[in-house]
Design a protein around this motif. Structure first.
Motif, PDB file in Angstrom:
ATOM      1  N   ILE A 128       9.918  -6.632  -3.421  1.00 49.27           N
ATOM      2  CA  ILE A 128       9.413  -7.800  -4.147  1.00 49.27           C
ATOM      3  C   ILE A 128       9.522  -9.067  -3.301  1.00 49.27           C
ATOM      4  O   ILE A 128       8.557  -9.818  -3.173  1.00 49.27           O
ATOM      5  CB  ILE A 128      10.149  -7.956  -5.497  1.00 49.27           C
ATOM      6  CG1 ILE A 128       9.817  -6.760  -6.396  1.00 49.27           C
ATOM      7  CG2 ILE A 128       9.767  -9.272  -6.171  1.00 49.27           C
ATOM      8  CD1 ILE A 128      10.656  -6.654  -7.638  1.00 49.27           C
ATOM      9  N   GLY A 129      10.692  -9.317  -2.723  1.00 54.93           N
ATOM     10  CA  GLY A 129      10.890 -10.541  -1.946  1.00 54.93           C
ATOM     11  C   GLY A 129      10.107 -10.568  -0.652  1.00 54.93           C
ATOM     12  O   GLY A 129       9.325 -11.482  -0.391  1.00 54.93           O
ATOM     13  N   THR A 130      10.292  -9.555   0.176  1.00 54.30           N
ATOM     14  CA  THR A 130       9.631  -9.509   1.485  1.00 54.30           C
ATOM     15  C   THR A 130       8.203  -9.004   1.377  1.00 54.30           C
ATOM     16  O   THR A 130       7.292  -9.595   1.956  1.00 54.30           O
ATOM     17  CB  THR A 130      10.434  -8.607   2.446  1.00 54.30           C
ATOM     18  OG1 THR A 130      11.766  -9.107   2.543  1.00 54.30           O
ATOM     19  CG2 THR A 130       9.798  -8.557   3.814  1.00 54.30           C
ATOM     20  N   GLY A 131       8.009  -7.917   0.650  1.00 55.62           N
ATOM     21  CA  GLY A 131       6.678  -7.315   0.558  1.00 55.62           C
ATOM     22  C   GLY A 131       5.713  -8.136  -0.272  1.00 55.62           C
ATOM     23  O   GLY A 131       4.749  -8.695   0.254  1.00 55.62           O
ATOM     24  N   LEU A 132       5.970  -8.230  -1.560  1.00 55.76           N
ATOM     25  CA  LEU A 132       5.037  -8.881  -2.482  1.00 55.76           C
ATOM     26  C   LEU A 132       4.932 -10.378  -2.227  1.00 55.76           C
ATOM     27  O   LEU A 132       3.860 -10.901  -1.926  1.00 55.76           O
ATOM     28  CB  LEU A 132       5.462  -8.623  -3.933  1.00 55.76           C
ATOM     29  CG  LEU A 132       4.557  -9.228  -4.999  1.00 55.76           C
ATOM     30  CD1 LEU A 132       3.215  -8.506  -5.023  1.00 55.76           C
ATOM     31  CD2 LEU A 132       5.218  -9.159  -6.361  1.00 55.76           C
ATOM     32  N   ILE A 133       6.052 -11.087  -2.347  1.00 56.36           N
ATOM     33  CA  ILE A 133       6.009 -12.541  -2.232  1.00 56.36           C
ATOM     34  C   ILE A 133       5.817 -12.969  -0.778  1.00 56.36           C
ATOM     35  O   ILE A 133       5.095 -13.927  -0.495  1.00 56.36           O
ATOM     36  CB  ILE A 133       7.263 -13.181  -2.859  1.00 56.36           C
ATOM     37  CG1 ILE A 133       7.332 -12.821  -4.357  1.00 56.36           C
ATOM     38  CG2 ILE A 133       7.254 -14.699  -2.672  1.00 56.36           C
ATOM     39  CD1 ILE A 133       8.623 -13.196  -5.056  1.00 56.36           C
TER      40      ILE A 133
ATOM     41  N   LEU B 157       8.214   2.080   2.630  1.00 55.96           N
ATOM     42  CA  LEU B 157       7.091   2.443   1.769  1.00 55.96           C
ATOM     43  C   LEU B 157       6.947   1.440   0.627  1.00 55.96           C
ATOM     44  O   LEU B 157       5.847   0.953   0.353  1.00 55.96           O
ATOM     45  CB  LEU B 157       7.277   3.861   1.221  1.00 55.96           C
ATOM     46  CG  LEU B 157       6.197   4.342   0.252  1.00 55.96           C
ATOM     47  CD1 LEU B 157       4.841   4.405   0.956  1.00 55.96           C
ATOM     48  CD2 LEU B 157       6.569   5.696  -0.315  1.00 55.96           C
ATOM     49  N   TRP B 158       8.066   1.110  -0.018  1.00 52.76           N
ATOM     50  CA  TRP B 158       8.047   0.143  -1.120  1.00 52.76           C
ATOM     51  C   TRP B 158       7.596  -1.236  -0.636  1.00 52.76           C
ATOM     52  O   TRP B 158       6.798  -1.908  -1.294  1.00 52.76           O
ATOM     53  CB  TRP B 158       9.415   0.047  -1.786  1.00 52.76           C
ATOM     54  CG  TRP B 158       9.741   1.239  -2.618  1.00 52.76           C
ATOM     55  CD1 TRP B 158      10.629   2.232  -2.334  1.00 52.76           C
ATOM     56  CD2 TRP B 158       9.175   1.581  -3.880  1.00 52.76           C
ATOM     57  NE1 TRP B 158      10.641   3.171  -3.331  1.00 52.76           N
ATOM     58  CE2 TRP B 158       9.761   2.787  -4.304  1.00 52.76           C
ATOM     59  CE3 TRP B 158       8.217   0.986  -4.704  1.00 52.76           C
ATOM     60  CZ2 TRP B 158       9.430   3.400  -5.501  1.00 52.76           C
ATOM     61  CZ3 TRP B 158       7.891   1.594  -5.904  1.00 52.76           C
ATOM     62  CH2 TRP B 158       8.495   2.792  -6.284  1.00 52.76           C
ATOM     63  N   ILE B 159       8.104  -1.666   0.515  1.00 52.68           N
ATOM     64  CA  ILE B 159       7.708  -2.957   1.079  1.00 52.68           C
ATOM     65  C   ILE B 159       6.223  -2.949   1.409  1.00 52.68           C
ATOM     66  O   ILE B 159       5.509  -3.927   1.147  1.00 52.68           O
ATOM     67  CB  ILE B 159       8.559  -3.296   2.326  1.00 52.68           C
ATOM     68  CG1 ILE B 159      10.005  -3.541   1.904  1.00 52.68           C
ATOM     69  CG2 ILE B 159       7.993  -4.502   3.071  1.00 52.68           C
ATOM     70  CD1 ILE B 159      10.983  -3.617   3.069  1.00 52.68           C
ATOM     71  N   GLY B 160       5.729  -1.846   1.953  1.00 47.57           N
ATOM     72  CA  GLY B 160       4.306  -1.733   2.283  1.00 47.57           C
ATOM     73  C   GLY B 160       3.413  -1.799   1.059  1.00 47.57           C
ATOM     74  O   GLY B 160       2.387  -2.487   1.061  1.00 47.57           O
TER      75      GLY B 160
ATOM     76  N   PRO C 216      18.124  -2.037  -7.003  1.00 51.82           N
ATOM     77  CA  PRO C 216      18.293  -1.386  -5.700  1.00 51.82           C
ATOM     78  C   PRO C 216      17.744  -2.266  -4.570  1.00 51.82           C
ATOM     79  O   PRO C 216      16.763  -2.991  -4.744  1.00 51.82           O
ATOM     80  CB  PRO C 216      17.470  -0.099  -5.825  1.00 51.82           C
ATOM     81  CG  PRO C 216      17.325   0.133  -7.299  1.00 51.82           C
ATOM     82  CD  PRO C 216      17.353  -1.218  -7.940  1.00 51.82           C
ATOM     83  N   ASP C 217      18.393  -2.195  -3.430  1.00 49.45           N
ATOM     84  CA  ASP C 217      18.017  -3.019  -2.283  1.00 49.45           C
ATOM     85  C   ASP C 217      16.562  -2.833  -1.879  1.00 49.45           C
ATOM     86  O   ASP C 217      15.897  -3.791  -1.487  1.00 49.45           O
ATOM     87  CB  ASP C 217      18.935  -2.730  -1.085  1.00 49.45           C
ATOM     88  CG  ASP C 217      20.326  -3.289  -1.277  1.00 49.45           C
ATOM     89  OD1 ASP C 217      20.511  -4.194  -2.124  1.00 49.45           O
ATOM     90  OD2 ASP C 217      21.246  -2.825  -0.569  1.00 49.45           O
ATOM     91  N   HIS C 218      16.055  -1.596  -1.974  1.00 45.88           N
ATOM     92  CA  HIS C 218      14.665  -1.382  -1.564  1.00 45.88           C
ATOM     93  C   HIS C 218      13.679  -2.103  -2.493  1.00 45.88           C
ATOM     94  O   HIS C 218      12.626  -2.547  -2.052  1.00 45.88           O
ATOM     95  CB  HIS C 218      14.334   0.113  -1.446  1.00 45.88           C
ATOM     96  CG  HIS C 218      14.295   0.844  -2.740  1.00 45.88           C
ATOM     97  ND1 HIS C 218      15.437   1.273  -3.390  1.00 45.88           N
ATOM     98  CD2 HIS C 218      13.254   1.222  -3.504  1.00 45.88           C
ATOM     99  CE1 HIS C 218      15.095   1.888  -4.510  1.00 45.88           C
ATOM    100  NE2 HIS C 218      13.778   1.875  -4.601  1.00 45.88           N
TER     101      HIS C 218
ATOM    102  N   PHE D  89       0.946  -4.874   0.255  1.00 45.24           N
ATOM    103  CA  PHE D  89      -0.482  -4.674  -0.009  1.00 45.24           C
ATOM    104  C   PHE D  89      -0.893  -5.457  -1.251  1.00 45.24           C
ATOM    105  O   PHE D  89      -1.895  -6.174  -1.251  1.00 45.24           O
ATOM    106  CB  PHE D  89      -0.759  -3.180  -0.182  1.00 45.24           C
ATOM    107  CG  PHE D  89      -2.138  -2.868  -0.681  1.00 45.24           C
ATOM    108  CD1 PHE D  89      -3.234  -2.928   0.166  1.00 45.24           C
ATOM    109  CD2 PHE D  89      -2.341  -2.532  -2.014  1.00 45.24           C
ATOM    110  CE1 PHE D  89      -4.511  -2.647  -0.302  1.00 45.24           C
ATOM    111  CE2 PHE D  89      -3.606  -2.253  -2.488  1.00 45.24           C
ATOM    112  CZ  PHE D  89      -4.702  -2.306  -1.628  1.00 45.24           C
ATOM    113  N   LEU D  90      -0.097  -5.347  -2.314  1.00 49.65           N
ATOM    114  CA  LEU D  90      -0.420  -6.039  -3.566  1.00 49.65           C
ATOM    115  C   LEU D  90      -0.358  -7.560  -3.383  1.00 49.65           C
ATOM    116  O   LEU D  90      -1.223  -8.285  -3.880  1.00 49.65           O
ATOM    117  CB  LEU D  90       0.533  -5.595  -4.677  1.00 49.65           C
ATOM    118  CG  LEU D  90       0.409  -4.138  -5.099  1.00 49.65           C
ATOM    119  CD1 LEU D  90       1.508  -3.777  -6.091  1.00 49.65           C
ATOM    120  CD2 LEU D  90      -0.967  -3.858  -5.686  1.00 49.65           C
ATOM    121  N   GLY D  91       0.664  -8.035  -2.658  1.00 48.03           N
ATOM    122  CA  GLY D  91       0.783  -9.472  -2.410  1.00 48.03           C
ATOM    123  C   GLY D  91      -0.382 -10.008  -1.604  1.00 48.03           C
ATOM    124  O   GLY D  91      -0.906 -11.094  -1.884  1.00 48.03           O
ATOM    125  N   ALA D  92      -0.812  -9.247  -0.603  1.00 46.19           N
ATOM    126  CA  ALA D  92      -1.942  -9.673   0.224  1.00 46.19           C
ATOM    127  C   ALA D  92      -3.236  -9.712  -0.588  1.00 46.19           C
ATOM    128  O   ALA D  92      -4.046 -10.628  -0.437  1.00 46.19           O
ATOM    129  CB  ALA D  92      -2.091  -8.742   1.427  1.00 46.19           C
TER     130      ALA D  92
END
Length: 128
Positions: free
Chosen positions: A67-72, A4-7, A60-62, A11-14
């Motif tokens: 931030i790393g995988t999702g946003l950036i 959920l956090w990555i999603g 936390p890992d999530h 979304f914000l990064g995209a």
């Protein structure tokens, strides 16, 4: 829960990537400055983030993944770089294609190094 956090971050990064693309897009130019800009900036940000936050703070890992995988990760785009390079080659813009790939790779490495150095120099200045 991490998904959920990555999603959300993805979304914000995209959205950020798309917005910068619209802002920097110039139809009259052959060279893909928008993609180059987000990829170089993303290289800097990921290096800076992993150096500052991941190593300095207990995150936390999530949130690291968000931030790393999702946003950036969704902000930068290797696939667009690839398609734009093939398009330049198809349009017989071989020199521009070469320059684009060279700047993208070398520039990404330089920006990553810069992100690391900014943090390292700040730490050094804080200890003196």
């Amino acid at each position: 829960m991490a998904y959920l956090w990555i999603g959300i971050a993805g979304f914000l990064g995209a959205i950020l990537r798309y917005s910068i693309g619209l802002f920097l897009f110039d139809e009259s130019l052959e060279f893909p400055f928008a993609t180059l800009t987000v990829n170089l900036l993303g290289s800097f940000l990921l290096s800076w983030f992993t150096t500052v936050f991941v190593k300095r703070f207990s995150i936390p890992d999530h949130l690291k993944a968000a931030i790393g995988t999702g946003l950036i990760g969704s902000f930068t785009t290797f696939s667009t770089l690839s398609v734009e390079t093939v398009t330049l080659i198809h349009n017989n813009e071989l020199f521009l294609a070469f320059v684009y790939v060279l700047i993208s790779i070398a520039g990404g490495l330089i920006m990553s190094r810069l992100g690391y150095r900014v943090v390292k120099e700040k730490r050094t200045n804080e200890h003196t």
